[in-house]
Design a protein around this motif. Structure first.
Motif, PDB file in Angstrom:
ATOM      1  N   CYS A  22       0.868  -1.171   0.000  1.00 19.34           N
ATOM      2  CA  CYS A  22       0.000   0.000   0.000  1.00 19.34           C
ATOM      3  C   CYS A  22       0.909   1.226   0.000  1.00 19.34           C
ATOM      4  O   CYS A  22       1.745   1.378   0.901  1.00 19.34           O
ATOM      5  CB  CYS A  22      -0.907  -0.010   1.219  1.00 19.34           C
ATOM      6  N   TRP A  36      -5.150  -3.181   7.586  1.00 20.57           N
ATOM      7  CA  TRP A  36      -5.588  -3.976   6.433  1.00 20.57           C
ATOM      8  C   TRP A  36      -6.937  -4.601   6.766  1.00 20.57           C
ATOM      9  O   TRP A  36      -7.110  -5.166   7.851  1.00 20.57           O
ATOM     10  CB  TRP A  36      -4.583  -5.080   6.109  1.00 20.57           C
ATOM     11  N   ARG A  45     -17.082  -5.989   5.670  1.00 19.62           N
ATOM     12  CA  ARG A  45     -15.643  -5.752   5.693  1.00 19.62           C
ATOM     13  C   ARG A  45     -15.096  -6.183   7.048  1.00 19.62           C
ATOM     14  O   ARG A  45     -15.651  -5.832   8.096  1.00 19.62           O
ATOM     15  CB  ARG A  45     -15.353  -4.271   5.441  1.00 19.62           C
ATOM     16  N   TYR A  95      -8.151  -4.171   1.459  1.00 17.70           N
ATOM     17  CA  TYR A  95      -8.031  -2.723   1.516  1.00 17.70           C
ATOM     18  C   TYR A  95      -7.006  -2.317   2.567  1.00 17.70           C
ATOM     19  O   TYR A  95      -6.949  -2.915   3.646  1.00 17.70           O
ATOM     20  CB  TYR A  95      -9.366  -2.095   1.917  1.00 17.70           C
ATOM     21  N   CYS A  96      -6.232  -1.302   2.269  1.00 14.92           N
ATOM     22  CA  CYS A  96      -5.439  -0.691   3.325  1.00 14.92           C
ATOM     23  C   CYS A  96      -6.135   0.597   3.762  1.00 14.92           C
ATOM     24  O   CYS A  96      -6.911   1.194   2.992  1.00 14.92           O
ATOM     25  CB  CYS A  96      -4.003  -0.423   2.892  1.00 14.92           C
ATOM     26  N   ALA A  97      -5.868   0.992   4.986  1.00 19.39           N
ATOM     27  CA  ALA A  97      -6.528   2.150   5.556  1.00 19.39           C
ATOM     28  C   ALA A  97      -5.594   2.838   6.533  1.00 19.39           C
ATOM     29  O   ALA A  97      -4.708   2.211   7.110  1.00 19.39           O
ATOM     30  CB  ALA A  97      -7.813   1.723   6.271  1.00 19.39           C
ATOM     31  N   PRO A 108     -13.583  -0.770  11.265  1.00 23.41           N
ATOM     32  CA  PRO A 108     -13.378   0.126  10.116  1.00 23.41           C
ATOM     33  C   PRO A 108     -13.680   1.591  10.455  1.00 23.41           C
ATOM     34  O   PRO A 108     -13.110   2.492   9.829  1.00 23.41           O
ATOM     35  CB  PRO A 108     -14.365  -0.414   9.078  1.00 23.41           C
ATOM     36  N   TYR A 111     -10.823   4.202  11.053  1.00 21.23           N
ATOM     37  CA  TYR A 111      -9.895   4.546   9.979  1.00 21.23           C
ATOM     38  C   TYR A 111     -10.491   5.641   9.113  1.00 21.23           C
ATOM     39  O   TYR A 111     -11.685   5.625   8.800  1.00 21.23           O
ATOM     40  CB  TYR A 111      -9.553   3.296   9.170  1.00 21.23           C
ATOM     41  N   TYR A 113      -8.909   7.070   6.070  1.00 21.81           N
ATOM     42  CA  TYR A 113      -8.602   7.043   4.634  1.00 21.81           C
ATOM     43  C   TYR A 113      -8.517   5.592   4.177  1.00 21.81           C
ATOM     44  O   TYR A 113      -7.987   4.735   4.896  1.00 21.81           O
ATOM     45  CB  TYR A 113      -7.273   7.751   4.346  1.00 21.81           C
ATOM     46  N   TRP A 114      -8.991   5.364   2.965  1.00 23.27           N
ATOM     47  CA  TRP A 114      -9.063   4.011   2.422  1.00 23.27           C
ATOM     48  C   TRP A 114      -8.546   3.975   0.986  1.00 23.27           C
ATOM     49  O   TRP A 114      -8.738   4.927   0.212  1.00 23.27           O
ATOM     50  CB  TRP A 114     -10.514   3.517   2.424  1.00 23.27           C
ATOM     51  N   GLY A 117      -8.708  -0.916  -2.995  1.00 23.27           N
ATOM     52  CA  GLY A 117      -8.740  -2.360  -2.833  1.00 23.27           C
ATOM     53  C   GLY A 117      -8.022  -3.113  -3.932  1.00 23.27           C
ATOM     54  O   GLY A 117      -7.865  -2.622  -5.058  1.00 23.27           O
TER      55      GLY A 117
END
Length: 124
Positions: A22, A36, A45, A95-97, A108, A111, A113-114, A117
């Motif tokens: 990422c 993640w 998610r 996804y990273c965040a 989730p 966090y 910012y995302w 994917g």
């Protein structure tokens, strides 16, 4: 504003490995924790792993412990997820965040910012 882009997804056989990366742009990491998550079709998610800014502390979902490892390079503004011994149930979009709070929680909502994917498919 932080812009996150994941890479490294793909198709792998059961028992194989993948390394996700990422990359952050827009502004450099300052104190953000990175996480993640993954989402399979028809499912919510779910948390996979997270790491503090310093890299000293990590948090893993039970499903990831012993198989996945997250690391980061703040100089390069990157965070990685090494996934070993992959199983078909690991198939999902990953996804990273980034969390401005610096906390490595599993929700989730923590966090800010995302990324968009990257697909991981494990074939049995």
């Amino acid at each position: 504003q932080v812009h996150l882009v994941e890479s490294g997804g793909g198709l792998v056989q059961d028992g194989g490995s993948l390394r996700l990366s990422c990359a952050a742009s827009g502004r450099t990491f300052s104190s953000e924790a990175m996480g993640w998550f993954r989402q399979a079709p028809g499912k919510e998610r779910e948390f996979v792993a997270a790491i503090t800014y310093s890299g000293r502390y990590r948090n893993y979902a039970d499903s990831a412990k012993g198989r996945f490892t997250t690391s980061r390079d703040n100089a390069k503004n990157t965070v990685d997820l090494q996934m070993n011994s992959l199983k078909s149930e690991d198939t999902a979009v990953y996804y990273c965040a980034a969390a401005r709070s610096g906390l490595i929680g599993s929700s989730p909502r923590g966090y800010d910012y995302w990324g968009q994917g990257t697909q991981v498919t494990v074939s049995s």
